[in-house]
Design an enzyme around this catalytic site. Structure first.
Site, short mmCIF file in Angstrom:
data_model
loop_
_atom_site.label_atom_id
_atom_site.label_comp_id
_atom_site.label_asym_id
_atom_site.label_seq_id
_atom_site.Cartn_x
_atom_site.Cartn_y
_atom_site.Cartn_z
N GLU A 3 32.51 34.17 -33.28
CA GLU A 3 31.63 33.30 -32.52
C GLU A 3 30.82 34.19 -31.58
O GLU A 3 31.38 34.82 -30.68
CB GLU A 3 32.39 32.25 -31.71
N ASP A 53 31.28 37.96 -26.26
CA ASP A 53 30.33 37.69 -25.18
C ASP A 53 30.40 38.87 -24.22
O ASP A 53 31.41 39.58 -24.19
CB ASP A 53 30.68 36.39 -24.45
N ASP A 83 20.70 30.98 -26.21
CA ASP A 83 19.37 30.93 -25.61
C ASP A 83 18.36 31.04 -26.76
O ASP A 83 18.43 31.98 -27.55
CB ASP A 83 19.20 32.11 -24.65
N ASP A 99 21.04 22.78 -29.50
CA ASP A 99 20.35 21.62 -28.97
C ASP A 99 18.84 21.84 -28.97
O ASP A 99 18.08 20.92 -28.66
CB ASP A 99 20.80 21.37 -27.52
N TYR A 145 28.83 22.23 -22.44
CA TYR A 145 27.37 22.11 -22.36
C TYR A 145 26.82 21.25 -23.48
O TYR A 145 25.80 20.58 -23.32
CB TYR A 145 26.74 23.51 -22.33
N GLU A 146 27.51 21.21 -24.61
CA GLU A 146 27.11 20.29 -25.67
C GLU A 146 27.23 18.85 -25.19
O GLU A 146 26.35 18.02 -25.45
CB GLU A 146 27.98 20.51 -26.90
#
Length: 260
Positions: free
Chosen positions: A53, A78, A127, A161, A203-204
């Site tokens: 991921e 990350d 982003d 999104d 955040y989804e």
């Protein structure tokens, strides 16, 4: 730096499923110094497929997928250690043996994985980088990097999104004749039946609460195609008054206020 972040960084050093190798460390120790490159099966103790991921944030997808698919190994990547802390501690506390977290820059991916070692990639709510195609995680520059660590036909999965990023990625896939596995611009109102629908990041849920639709695109990345960039004439997102990083900072500040 706040005490909360300092304590998270300190705890991260004690979690044996976390590997911290940012650019500075690799530069100092050598870009070929990571001991598990080509040997991740030794860490996991099996030959199961490895799934990454990218930009994992708090690791909600990494942990959620690991719980759904115990026959695969999942690694969240990350550069933000404070974000990653949540997923790393959850995986540790749950005793998950098919999870790891790697703190580094995505651009350094081939320093950590040998050719063909990664079977699948998840890119969750990145982003969209509307101004800089070279920083876009679904751009051809990054596709070339993914090819270095994936077998021919390895699957790339995007969940976003952003109408802009979805339209761009879809055009890139179609222009280059990459085989689509799934393509929907409204995941939760589609006829798709899949366990992944049960995983929704913090955040989804925010995007859904604002009435936004979630787009999902999965495709096979072959090694033969000379990848070409589509013309950059896609309508820009207008609703992004805050970036993901700003939203995270606001959320963390709110949590700190509530905890004090």
């Amino acid at each position: 730096m706040g005490k909360n972040k300092l304590s998270k960084f300190a705890e991260m050093k004690t979690i044996d499923l976390v590997f911290q190798y940012p650019y500075g460390r690799l530069k100092e120790e050598g870009f070929d110094s990571f001991p598990l490159r080509g040997r991740w099966k030794e860490f996991f103790g099996n030959d199961n497929p490895i799934v990454l991921e990218l930009g994992c944030g708090k690791g909600e997808y990494t942990v959620g997928l690991a719980q759904l698919y115990p026959d695969k190994n999942f690694i969240g990547i990350d550069i933000k250690g404070a974000r990653m802390h949540a997923g790393a501690t959850q995986a540790r506390d749950l005793g998950l043996k098919n999870v790891a977290f790697l703190r580094t820059q995505i651009e350094l991916l081939d320093c950590f994985f040998a050719p063909g070692e990664v079977s699948e990639l998840w890119i969750t709510f990145p982003d969209p980088q509307m101004k800089k195609v070279t920083k876009r995680l679904t751009g051809t520059r990054f596709m070339g990097l993914y090819r270095k660590v994936m077998p021919d036909g390895g699957v790339v999965r995007l969940k976003t999104d952003s109408p802009f990023l979805y339209a761009y990625t879809r055009a890139m896939v179609e222009l280059n004749g990459l085989a689509k596995e799934v393509d929907t611009d409204d995941l939760y109102h589609s006829d798709m039946v899949d366990p992944i629908l049960s995983i929704r990041t913090h955040y989804e849920r925010q995007w859904l609460a604002r009435g936004l639709t979630i787009k999902y695109l999965a495709f096979a990345l072959d090694h033969a195609t000379a990848l070409v960039e589509p013309e950059d004439d896609f309508e820009r997102d207008t609703y992004r008054s805050y970036s993901r990083g700003t939203l995270e900072a606001m959320h963390d500040a709110q949590c700190t206020m509530h905890d004090s």
